[in-house]
Scaffold this active site. Structure first.
Site, PDB file in Angstrom:
ATOM      1  N   LYS A 136       0.820  -1.211   0.000  1.00 25.12           N
ATOM      2  CA  LYS A 136       0.000   0.000   0.000  1.00 25.12           C
ATOM      3  C   LYS A 136       0.855   1.262   0.000  1.00 25.12           C
ATOM      4  O   LYS A 136       0.499   2.265  -0.629  1.00 25.12           O
ATOM      5  CB  LYS A 136      -0.957   0.012   1.195  1.00 25.12           C
ATOM      6  N   ASN A 184       0.552   4.477  -2.398  1.00 27.60           N
ATOM      7  CA  ASN A 184       0.377   5.830  -1.857  1.00 27.60           C
ATOM      8  C   ASN A 184       1.496   6.778  -2.278  1.00 27.60           C
ATOM      9  O   ASN A 184       1.252   7.927  -2.649  1.00 27.60           O
ATOM     10  CB  ASN A 184       0.313   5.770  -0.325  1.00 27.60           C
ATOM     11  N   ASN A 209       0.124   9.934  -4.135  1.00 30.47           N
ATOM     12  CA  ASN A 209      -0.361  11.005  -3.261  1.00 30.47           C
ATOM     13  C   ASN A 209       0.432  12.315  -3.349  1.00 30.47           C
ATOM     14  O   ASN A 209      -0.155  13.366  -3.622  1.00 30.47           O
ATOM     15  CB  ASN A 209      -0.415  10.503  -1.816  1.00 30.47           C
ATOM     16  N   SER A 252      -6.442  10.688  -1.297  1.00 37.61           N
ATOM     17  CA  SER A 252      -6.790  11.232   0.020  1.00 37.61           C
ATOM     18  C   SER A 252      -5.897  12.414   0.381  1.00 37.61           C
ATOM     19  O   SER A 252      -6.341  13.366   1.018  1.00 37.61           O
ATOM     20  CB  SER A 252      -6.675  10.142   1.088  1.00 37.61           C
TER      21      SER A 252
END
Length: 334
Positions: free
Chosen positions: A204, A208, A212, A273
């Site tokens: 993960k 990310n 991100n 996010s």
């Protein structure tokens, strides 16, 4: 099992709603408008199974909630120390604490033998406070794949299947791990127990880190990041650097680079996010998602020049935004 959700954002409310809907009594540590909503109206979750309106026992006081057997800490990484200090009255000798947090964990070098045994990750826990507040015997690691959006205090929507992968930081399959897994599974969340939780975390982290920070710099969606001809080469260089860093610490990643790029593209026009946090004026999880990875790479003499540059740009934009708007609005990110 006495269960508390510490942090009532999008992920925390999703877990609270699913657990409560399964018949499990749930305590929630919350504050402000969210606390009032939970006390008067409970949690409202809309997901693939429909709408869930459930009652929970919410309080701003860990002392009032009392000792808990399982605490799911659902907060952003920058808030970990504050919430760990807050939950101290709830921790007894056998309490299990599961941080549901993005990025590399501060406990990465604890619980297993390695030449870096008991090293700290300075980017996350420079003075060792996180480890002092929640010693390793209480911890179970976790990777969560829940895409949820906070519509209003205590009101959450999730449009994808829910998945949690959990594992002891010692890489053992224990009775308590299986007990927690069953409770989560009974709540309608796919729950897996892993004896290689660090591999799952790296998988993960790779997703990310390659998306991100660059999304903050570019404003691009996941589909654009992994497919746009101007951005794709940059993402691929960051991917190669991160895969090498992971491999240097013994991580085994199930997916090859081309598959990871294709999976990112398939996510569609979704904002990361971190981009949502940036737009909301909230602190960014650059330490756990980015700087910690660079720190671990340095331990094995691996340079990550492209990743460093993108992180620096994201840091600059975040700092500039915080100076312009010192009063961020409530985060509605995943």
């Amino acid at each position: 099992m006495r269960i508390c959700i510490a942090g009532a954002g999008a992920i925390g409310c999703t877990l609270a709603a699913r657990l409560a809907a399964s018949g499990q009594p749930v305590n929630v540590l919350a504050r402000g408008a969210t606390l009032k909503q939970l006390q008067h109206h409970g949690v409202q979750l809309t997901d693939l199974d429909g709408q869930h309106q459930v009652a929970v026992n919410a309080s701003h006081s860990a002392q009032a909630l009392g000792p808990q057997d399982l605490i799911l800490v659902c907060t952003k990484a920058p808030a970990l120390q504050a919430i760990f200090e807050q939950i101290q009255p709830m921790i007894h000798a056998d309490t299990v604490v599961i941080p549901v947090v993005n990025g590399l964990p501060w406990w990465y070098f604890r619980g297993i033998d390695s030449r870096f045994a008991n090293d700290r990750i300075d980017a996350i826990d420079p003075d060792g406070e996180l480890n002092r507040l929640v010693p390793e015997q209480h911890l179970i690691g976790c990777v969560v794949f829940i895409t949820a959006t906070r519509k209003a205090p205590g009101i959450v929507a999730a449009s994808n299947p829910h998945l949690m992968i959990m594992g002891e930081i010692t890489h053992q399959l224990t009775d308590r791990l299986e007990q927690v897994r069953r409770v989560i599974e009974q709540a309608g969340i796919e729950a897996r127990a892993s004896d290689t939780i660090r591999d799952q975390i790296w998988t993960k982290v790779i997703a990310n880190l390659t998306s991100n920070p660059l999304s903050v710099v570019s404003g691009a969606t996941l589909e654009q990041l992994y497919s746009d001809p101007h951005l794709q080469p940059l993402v691929r260089r960051m991917l190669d650097e991160t895969l090498l860093a992971a491999a240097s610490h013994g991580a085994r990643i199930r997916f090859d680079p081309a598959t990871i790029m294709a999976m990112g593209t398939s996510m569609g026009s979704v904002k990361t996010s971190m981009l949502q946090d940036f737009e909301a004026g909230a602190p960014l999880e650059l330490a756990t998602i980015g700087h910690a990875v660079v720190e671990l790479a340095e331990k094995n003499g691996i340079a990550m020049p492209t990743t460093r540059h993108v992180l620096a740009l994201a840091e600059f934009l975040s700092r500039t935004a915080s100076q312009t708007n010192p009063n961020p609005i409530q985060n509605t990110a995943q």
